[in-house]
Design an enzyme around this catalytic site. Structure first.
Site, PDB file in Angstrom:
ATOM      1  CB  ALA A 276      65.225  55.727  14.492  1.00 47.21           C
ATOM      2  N   GLY A 280      60.157  54.070  18.318  1.00 52.04           N
ATOM      3  CA  GLY A 280      59.498  52.982  19.041  1.00 52.04           C
ATOM      4  C   GLY A 280      60.313  51.699  19.048  1.00 52.04           C
ATOM      5  CE  LYS A 281      59.215  48.222  13.812  1.00 51.71           C
ATOM      6  NZ  LYS A 281      58.317  49.373  13.589  1.00 51.71           N
ATOM      7  CG  ASP A 299      64.347  59.326  10.386  1.00 51.56           C
ATOM      8  OD1 ASP A 299      63.717  58.265  10.554  1.00 51.56           O
ATOM      9  OD2 ASP A 299      64.024  60.179   9.539  1.00 51.56           O
ATOM     10  CG  ASP A 326      74.450  61.583   4.308  1.00 49.38           C
ATOM     11  OD1 ASP A 326      74.490  60.348   4.486  1.00 49.38           O
ATOM     12  OD2 ASP A 326      75.455  62.257   4.015  1.00 49.38           O
ATOM     13  CG  ASP A 343      59.997  50.290  10.534  1.00 51.64           C
ATOM     14  OD1 ASP A 343      59.369  49.768   9.591  1.00 51.64           O
ATOM     15  OD2 ASP A 343      59.436  50.818  11.499  1.00 51.64           O
ATOM     16  CB  CYS A 396      53.760  49.053   8.245  1.00 48.38           C
ATOM     17  SG  CYS A 396      54.174  50.740   7.800  1.00 48.38           S
TER      18      CYS A 396
END
Length: 467
Positions: A276, A280-281, A299, A326, A343, A396
């Site tokens: 995460a 934002g997403k 995360d 983890d 992501d 990205c």
């Protein structure tokens, strides 16, 4: 007896410019060597610098940031001015004298077309240039023409040959990019400052636009995404914007918004945003679900989830749950999700417009390690999806080893998954289940997204993927 306070003489415009110039030079002298020694991105190094210099006002910070980023954007043409033998080599701080730093900053400003830059009053005489005319010459035409113009302007300090477009990106990375357009066109886009894209997070689009207009920002909506807004004029600090403070808008690049729309979550579903980051997403998924259902934001860096929590409170969202993860596979009996978004950590080569320093910080070791990390994350979440559910993998990046090849490897290891075609969110055109977004597709970042459906139970165990 009361005495009058001592009246300090006002700072002269010339002295103010000299102070600003020194601040820019000091910033560059601190940041360029740290890119390699500390392996931190420029925006983080600037944040550290500004925390150490609270005396810098908002205009000073903006000027310093713009000029440092300009140097990094054009570093492939400028490194020789710093006595560097190679643009990717660590920069020795002793080479960055005030004169060298001011020259780097001035030439970068010329290439950016900063014809009304106040500091030109200092820099133009040092370079023996008519600043406005030099700006027009250095920033007009395609990159090849601008390279020739720069060589003429630099005179005796010019490189032996005119700078070429391919010099602006390491050759090793250009060889890995499978662009559908000529390579020089991709590089041209990398040299353009990216616009700021916003996404309406709370309330109506009309209310958000009105609030932004009150803060002096001109806004243009995207033709397909009614909640995507581009700032076309005006600049402001986002924490000072009422629309941002009240949770009406979030800053999110258009390509990133396209990934959220490719997920196409349905109200009432259970989604997992596995990587995460700042959230934002996660916030976009929750908005698309109209606040109904659940978004689990995880995360491996627990401190990142503090940002998600703050942003969720600001947006008045109550269906986002934050937990540290983890990286190990969850118990599939307790984690049956309708959708999972990965992501994935990557080279961020798709963000070279916003983070030009990433071109020079990425190493061959990164491109060895990151695909293994991406494969491990994909394998770790595979069993947590319901049969019929959707796994969306995104980066990205513009490198095939992180995108197309990563998906092909996952499908080979997991026959229970198959690509699920979806319409390109930016155009409506059909896809085969994968989509590479390029900067020219919407004037934003480049991103890759794949939508995969779990069509059956888990197959036989495959060879484990380790990080």
């Amino acid at each position: 007896m009361r005495t009058s306070p001592v009246q300090r003489p006002p700072t002269s415009p010339r002295r103010r410019l000299e102070t600003q110039a020194r601040a820019c030079e000091d910033a560059l002298r601190r940041i360029l060597p740290a890119l390699h020694t500390e392996k931190r991105p420029v925006d983080r190094l600037l944040g550290m610098l500004f925390r150490d210099h609270r005396e810098y006002g908002s205009r000073d910070r903006r000027l310093i940031g713009d000029l440092v980023f300009a140097v990094m954007r054009w570093w492939g043409w400028l490194y020789g001015l710093a006595g560097q033998p190679d643009p990717g080599a660590p920069v020795a701080v002793q080479r960055l004298t005030p004169g060298v730093c001011s020259r780097l900053l001035a030439v970068a400003a010329l290439l950016e077309g900063e014809d009304d830059l106040p500091l030109a009053a200092l820099w133009a005489p040092r370079l023996d240039l008519d600043w406005a005319a030099a700006c027009r010459e250095a920033s007009t035409g395609d990159l090849a023409a601008r390279g020739h113009a720069l060589r003429r302007l630099l005179g005796t300090a010019a490189p032996a040959r005119p700078p070429a477009p391919g010099d602006l990106v390491p050759a090793a990375w250009l060889a890995r990019i499978e662009s559908p357009r000529p390579q020089d066109e991709f590089i041209e886009w990398c040299q353009r400052r990216p616009p700021v894209w916003l996404r309406v997070q709370r309330g109506t689009v009309a209310a958000a636009r009105e609030a932004l207009a009150r803060d002096g920002l001109a806004i243009e909506p995207h033709p397909r995404f009614d909640d995507a807004l581009r700032i076309t004029a005006g600049r402001a600090s986002f924490p000072a914007l009422a629309a941002y403070r009240e949770g009406l808008v979030e800053v999110q690049d258009l390509a990133s918004q396209a990934v959220g729309r490719a997920c196409a979550p349905v109200p009432g579903q259970r989604w997992w945003d596995a990587c995460a980051g700042g959230g934002g997403k996660s916030l976009q998924l929750a908005r698309l679900m109209n606040g109904r259902g659940t978004v689990l934001a995880t995360d491996v860096r627990p401190y990142k989830l503090d940002d998600v929590r703050r942003r969720a409170v600001r947006a008045d969202l109550h269906n986002i749950v934050c937990r540290a993860w983890d990286g190990r596979p969850p118990d599939p009996r307790k984690a049956a999700f309708d959708g999972i978004l990965i992501d994935a950590p990557c080279t961020c080569s798709g963000t070279w417009r916003r983070n030009p320093d990433a071109r020079w910080r990425t190493t061959a070791a990164d491109l060895d390690e990151l695909p293994r990390t991406q494969a491990a994350i994909l394998d770790a979440v595979a069993a947590a999806l319901k049969p019929g559910g959707v796994l969306v993998y995104a980066t990205c990046s513009v490198f095939a080893c992180e995108n197309r090849e990563a998906v092909a490897g996952f499908l080979a290891r997991h026959p229970e998954y198959a690509p699920q075609p979806f319409p390109n969110p930016l155009t409506g055109a059909p896809t085969d289940g994968t989509l590479q977004i390029w900067p020219w597709d919407g004037d934003g970042d480049a991103m890759f997204v794949a939508r995969l459906q779990r069509t059956g139970p888990a197959g036989p165990p495959s060879s484990p993927v380790t990080i």
